[in-house]
Write a protein that holds these residues in place. Structure first.
Motif, PDB file in Angstrom:
ATOM      1  N   VAL A 333       0.657  -1.206   0.060  1.00  0.00           N
ATOM      2  CA  VAL A 333       0.163   0.062  -0.057  1.00  0.00           C
ATOM      3  C   VAL A 333       0.981   1.398   0.065  1.00  0.00           C
ATOM      4  CG1 VAL A 333      -2.063  -1.151   1.295  1.00  0.00           C
ATOM      5  CG2 VAL A 333      -0.116   0.203   2.411  1.00  0.00           C
ATOM      6  N   ALA A 334       0.420   2.444  -0.052  1.00  0.00           N
ATOM      7  CA  ALA A 334       0.914   3.627  -0.179  1.00  0.00           C
ATOM      8  C   ALA A 334       1.286   4.026   1.226  1.00  0.00           C
ATOM      9  CB  ALA A 334       0.018   4.753  -0.984  1.00  0.00           C
ATOM     10  N   LEU A 335       2.425   5.020   1.577  1.00  0.00           N
ATOM     11  CA  LEU A 335       2.479   5.457   2.745  1.00  0.00           C
ATOM     12  C   LEU A 335       1.421   6.155   3.397  1.00  0.00           C
ATOM     13  CD1 LEU A 335       4.380   5.741   5.167  1.00  0.00           C
ATOM     14  CD2 LEU A 335       5.610   7.658   3.846  1.00  0.00           C
ATOM     15  N   SER A 336       0.687   6.960   2.463  1.00  0.00           N
ATOM     16  CA  SER A 336      -0.635   7.710   2.896  1.00  0.00           C
ATOM     17  C   SER A 336      -1.534   6.996   3.544  1.00  0.00           C
ATOM     18  CB  SER A 336      -1.246   8.595   1.816  1.00  0.00           C
ATOM     19  OG  SER A 336      -1.522   7.697   0.812  1.00  0.00           O
ATOM     20  N   PHE A 337      -1.450   5.616   3.099  1.00  0.00           N
ATOM     21  CA  PHE A 337      -2.559   4.634   3.762  1.00  0.00           C
ATOM     22  C   PHE A 337      -2.239   4.284   4.992  1.00  0.00           C
ATOM     23  CE2 PHE A 337      -3.920   0.583   4.499  1.00  0.00           C
ATOM     24  CZ  PHE A 337      -5.361   0.233   3.789  1.00  0.00           C
ATOM     25  N   ALA A 338      -0.784   4.064   5.350  1.00  0.00           N
ATOM     26  CA  ALA A 338      -0.481   3.884   6.622  1.00  0.00           C
ATOM     27  C   ALA A 338      -0.676   4.894   7.595  1.00  0.00           C
ATOM     28  CB  ALA A 338       0.973   3.524   6.539  1.00  0.00           C
ATOM     29  N   THR A 339      -0.667   6.074   7.073  1.00  0.00           N
ATOM     30  CA  THR A 339      -0.965   7.304   7.812  1.00  0.00           C
ATOM     31  C   THR A 339      -2.362   7.340   8.067  1.00  0.00           C
ATOM     32  OG1 THR A 339       0.834   8.691   6.953  1.00  0.00           O
ATOM     33  CG2 THR A 339      -0.773   9.935   8.076  1.00  0.00           C
ATOM     34  N   GLU A 373      -1.690  -5.915  18.070  1.00  0.00           N
ATOM     35  CA  GLU A 373      -2.533  -5.790  16.657  1.00  0.00           C
ATOM     36  C   GLU A 373      -2.063  -6.781  15.854  1.00  0.00           C
ATOM     37  OE1 GLU A 373      -4.742  -3.602  16.386  1.00  0.00           O
ATOM     38  OE2 GLU A 373      -4.293  -1.940  17.754  1.00  0.00           O
ATOM     39  N   VAL A 374      -2.959  -7.030  15.017  1.00  0.00           N
ATOM     40  CA  VAL A 374      -2.536  -8.163  13.778  1.00  0.00           C
ATOM     41  C   VAL A 374      -1.264  -7.526  13.248  1.00  0.00           C
ATOM     42  CG1 VAL A 374      -5.024  -8.731  13.664  1.00  0.00           C
ATOM     43  CG2 VAL A 374      -4.166  -6.886  12.029  1.00  0.00           C
ATOM     44  N   PRO A 375      -0.641  -8.499  12.635  1.00  0.00           N
ATOM     45  CA  PRO A 375       0.885  -8.135  11.841  1.00  0.00           C
ATOM     46  C   PRO A 375       0.536  -6.852  10.674  1.00  0.00           C
ATOM     47  CG  PRO A 375       0.431 -10.274  12.290  1.00  0.00           C
ATOM     48  CD  PRO A 375      -0.690  -9.978  12.627  1.00  0.00           C
ATOM     49  N   ALA A 376      -0.574  -7.006   9.993  1.00  0.00           N
ATOM     50  CA  ALA A 376      -0.457  -6.039   8.917  1.00  0.00           C
ATOM     51  C   ALA A 376      -0.986  -4.542   9.604  1.00  0.00           C
ATOM     52  CB  ALA A 376      -1.903  -6.318   8.170  1.00  0.00           C
ATOM     53  N   VAL A 377      -1.675  -4.287  10.606  1.00  0.00           N
ATOM     54  CA  VAL A 377      -2.183  -3.147  11.226  1.00  0.00           C
ATOM     55  C   VAL A 377      -0.779  -2.718  12.192  1.00  0.00           C
ATOM     56  CG1 VAL A 377      -3.669  -2.094  13.028  1.00  0.00           C
ATOM     57  CG2 VAL A 377      -4.304  -3.459  11.229  1.00  0.00           C
TER      58      VAL A 377
END
Length: 889
Positions: A333-339, A373-377
């Motif tokens: 995913v994009a970094l903005s998604f992580a934000t 948290e789950v690994p992805a989160v």
């Protein structure tokens, strides 16, 4: 100063005198000359109210009453001005009278805002860098500035006196000094500053001369020196700055600052142990080029990025690797998604902390940690934290992160993937994209969620048929839609097209009424028009002819489509199992051909959806997992090394501060082991400190950091490797040697355990006082370790505040109200968003009769709630209402 827009002080004064004289003298003169004597109505006249004599008498009575009230208000304000105190009497017309009196008494001493041609040539002294330029201050020459017995500060949105005092005076209770300096001043907008008024952005406030631009929550231990016994400014400058002659810089930075105990530094030859000094930058550090956070798009996205800190204009374009987050178990995913996910997590934490209550002083307090948290989160939050790694600033705290994300400006671009080393972004307005192939569903998940992290009713709206949404995100999505603003589920594709058609009609009418050609033009001219970006997402294997017709006009109306299937009028991409576009046809084929699209597996997408819903108010379970440390007992021999991490991290050797700022990983290793007193094996340590580094290289870095730590401690203590290792190995685990090292966090947990097992209130007070003495701030304050926030910092803060509330309640029961108030204040300073701490403080201030302080606390806390868009609980609001009613009496 102004008087109805008059900027010149003499004109303001003349206008105020004229108005005051006209009202006090002119009005009764007119009434006496033209309407005296008054014809008193008879009984027969009163029985007939429409009689002119009755109406005339009634109007004259109202006018004389208003004049008398205004005259009394002027008298009250004159008395208050002569006594230099604010009157507690509240009367009609008093605010107007206060404005006139203040203008008359203060206008003559107000500096005039000179035009550019009037300003004399010469140097100009500028207020500290934190202050923006201001029209009145900018024109004053140097001699006037140096004579000022105060500093100035321009109020920003959401500022409060409490917050300004905390940031720039180091102590929030010093807000009263700001009130004294500004009481009665007329601001540039014509408003008069009075005690307890709301602050208005743009006001220029006077602050005490010792005001600093320091925000202690954003400084690391590299710039703070705790004075040890016998230390001098010269010695500190020589040790920390490399040049003893620079002691003058340290003195200049700290002169007049309030130190522990309430004293101030006034003589460079007089230092006391325990004082905390701000240090200037080392010369070699000052010469380093400033590194900026990499930008997140290769294109000039014109919309503000509410989910990302705004990049500076001079930032270069970032490499693609800094824009992309690879997730464990698959997904990109994009970094903005992580934000966006980080904002949702911060919002959920704020909501949980606001609801924390202490039911009774007998309730056992433990450090409770949420389930992992789950690994992805977890990876997404870690990526967001690490995006600040090259920045000189600390990552924003939860409150700052959430409030900075609010925006009504719709996103313009949709980040869809990367092509080689170049990020690929597409315009949302008019987007007509269709995906087919084995990777299509995973790509749609990522793209829809990327937009959903930015979605609310003002920014973006995603319309999805219910059956398709379940296909991509699972059955649990239907239960979350009430807490996912911007997501609209409709029964079928036909209903989605009907919604689009209705939006076409509505937006066409808005464009016509605003005389705008398209939505981008409308947004440029009507910034407040809430027209979110609209995206239809659905499955349509063979396309839809009517939808294709509509999409021919979509670019003018801010509408786009993302389909799984083929499009006859848009761009169709064949997506392989590796999520790479193997074939693309249509208008966007050149940009998308051979691109790797962002993608998410269903499990990761479901976890992200739940976090977004929690951040938007969905009820979540409070933490129940006990995270109390099982720490070793204190050593029997003298422990020469003390590690303090409850607050700003400090390592002391025999009471002298050891600086290992140059050994950053050694300090991080020391802090990590302090949080795991039973030890961690090498693989676990490497996973914390170097999660993205290959195992062999991570192992090498671990042994290097361990050696640095041991060498620094041995050199400072003079102990050899036969005397102490400081970090010992037991089997496969590494742990801190408790016989040589004292850790304040371990002492904190022992005191907390003593409080839980105390058999009477006196014993509990003793244990909780020990806890209070150790609560110097948030855990590892100033450190940027992502694992510290995720696992330890907030659980410990919540337990600390609960303990302080219990201690304050016990003191209050015993009649020690002042000590109780100090403890409640300490709790509010640790976490200003915990409602129970604020309510306890306001309630006690109210009981002590300190209504002005209580009202200021109420306003400060309500301003934070307003910034978050939430309301206080009914119980807390009842306390606030009592304070407000009493203050208005």
């Amino acid at each position: 100063m102004t008087m109805n827009g008059l900027r010149h002080p003499i004109l303001s004064k003349v206008a105020a005198v004229t108005v005051l004289a006209a009202l006090l003298v002119g009005m009764p003169t007119v009434l006496l000359v033209f309407f005296w004597p008054v014809d008193v109505p008879t009984v027969d006249d009163i029985v007939t109210p429409a009689e002119p004599v009755v109406i005339k008498a009634l109007l004259l009575g109202i006018v004389w009453t208003c004049w008398a009230l205004f005259a009394c208000a002027v008298l009250v304000e004159l008395v208050g001005t002569l006594r230099a105190t604010q009157s507690r009497v509240r009367m009609p017309f008093q605010r107007f009278a206060a404005h006139l009196i203040t203008t008359i008494t203060l206008a003559a001493t107000t500096p005039v805002a000179a035009t550019r041609g009037v300003v004399p040539a010469g140097p100009v002294s500028i207020t500290p860098a934190v202050m923006p330029e201001h029209s009145l201050a900018a024109a004053e020459p140097n001699i006037a500035e140096t004579a000022k017995p105060y500093k100035t500060y321009v109020v920003k949105p959401r500022d409060t006196l409490w917050e300004i005092a905390r940031k720039h005076l180091g102590e929030p209770m010093r807000y009263q000094e700001i009130i004294v300096l500004n009481q009665g001043r007329v601001m540039d907008d014509g408003q008069t500053f009075t005690r307890g008024d709301w602050l208005r952005p743009g006001w220029t406030l006077r602050l005490p001369i010792d005001a600093a631009t320091l925000n202690t929550e954003h400084k690391t231990s590299e710039r703070i020196q705790t004075v040890g016994p016998g230390e001098t400014l010269w010695g500190i400058a020589e040790e920390r700055l490399g040049d003893g002659q620079r002691y003058r810089e340290i003195f200049k930075l700290n002169e007049g600052r309030v130190q522990p105990g309430g004293v101030r530094l006034t003589d460079p030859d007089v230092l006391e142990a325990g004082w905390r000094l701000i240090l200037p930058e080392r010369e070699q550090d000052a010469r380093k080029p400033v590194s900026h956070r990499p930008a997140v798009s290769h294109r000039p996205d014109l919309s503000p990025r509410p989910m990302e800190p705004m990049p500076r204009a001079e930032e270069p374009a970032a490499p693609a690797s800094s824009d992309v987050v690879a997730l464990p178990g698959g997904g990109m995913v994009a970094l903005s998604f992580a934000t966006g996910v980080a904002v949702a997590l911060a919002s959920a934490r704020l909501r949980l902390r606001r609801r924390v209550t202490v039911r009774d002083v007998d309730e056992p307090v433990s450090v409770l940690a949420p389930e992992p948290e789950v690994p992805a989160v977890r990876a997404l939050e870690r990526a967001h934290q690490r995006s600040y790694a090259e920045s000189d600033e600390m990552p924003p705290d939860d409150f700052e992160l959430v409030t900075s994300s609010f925006s009504i400006v719709p996103p313009i671009l949709l980040k869809v993937g990367t092509c080689g080393e170049v990020p690929v972004s597409l315009e949302l307005s008019g987007l007509n994209l269709a995906l087919v192939g084995p990777g299509a569903d995973a790509c749609v998940r990522a793209l829809v969620l990327d937009l959903l992290t930015q979605a609310d009713q003002h920014r973006s709206e995603i319309v999805v048929p219910r059956e398709d949404a379940v296909r991509w995100f699972g059955e649990s999505l239907t239960a979350l839609t009430g807490h996912l603003p911007g997501l609209r589920l409709v029964p079928a594709l036909d209903n989605a097209i009907d919604h689009l058609e209705a939006q076409f009609v509505a937006r066409r009418r808005i464009l016509r009424d605003s005389d705008a050609g398209d939505i981008p033009e409308l947004r440029d001219s009507e910034l407040d028009e809430p027209l979110p970006a609209l995206l239809l997402t659905a499955c349509s294997q063979d396309g839809n002819a009517y939808l294709d017709t509509l999409m021919g006009l979509a670019s003018s109306f801010g509408i786009g489509t993302l389909l799984v299937g083929r499009s006859t009028s848009g761009t169709t991409c064949e997506v392989g199992p590796d999520y790479r576009v193997t074939e693309a046809t249509g208008a966007l084929a050149k940009e998308l051909d051979d691109a790797t699209l962002f993608h998410l597996p269903e499990e990761a997408a479901s976890a992200v959806l739940h976090k977004l819903a929690s951040g938007n108010g969905m009820a979540t379970e409070e933490p129940t997992r006990n995270a109390d440390l099982v720490d070793p007992p204190p050593g029997t021999a003298e422990q020469r090394v003390r590690l303090s991490i409850v607050g700003e991290p400090v390592i002391e050797i025999d009471g002298r501060v050891l600086d290992i700022a140059g050994r950053t990983k050694a300090l991080e290793l020391f802090v990590l082991l302090a949080l795991h007193p039973n030890g961690l094996d090498r693989e676990e340590i490497c996973e914390y400190l170097w999660p993205d580094v290959e195992e062999t290289l991570a192992s090498y870095r671990f042994h290097s950091a361990l050696k640095d730590l041991r060498v620094a401690l041995r050199e400072s203590t003079g102990m050899g490797d036969k005397d102490a290792n400081f970090v010992e190995r037991s089997g496969k685990s590494y742990r801190i040697e408790a016989r040589h090292v004292e850790v304040d966090l371990w002492t904190f947990h022992r005191a907390l355990a003593d409080a839980r097992t105390a058999t009477d209130e006196d014993a509990k007070v003793v244990a909780l006082e020990a806890v209070a003495g150790l609560c110097r701030g948030r855990l590892g304050q100033g450190l940027k370790y992502d694992w510290l926030d995720q696992d330890h910092r907030w659980p410990l803060t919540v337990a600390s505040v609960k303990s302080l509330l219990q201690l304050g309640t016990l003191h209050e029961r015993a009649g020690r109200s002042e000590r109780a108030l100090e403890v409640f204040d300490q709790a509010c300073a640790l976490d200003p968003d915990m409602e129970s701490a604020v309510a306890a403080t306001v309630r006690l201030l109210f009981q002590l009769g300190r209504i002005d302080e209580a009202r200021l606390r109420v306003r400060h806390f309500k301003s934070r709630l307003d910034a978050l868009g939430v309301a206080a609980s009914p119980q807390t609001q009842a306390i606030f209402d009592k304070v407000i009613r009493r203050a208005q009496q």
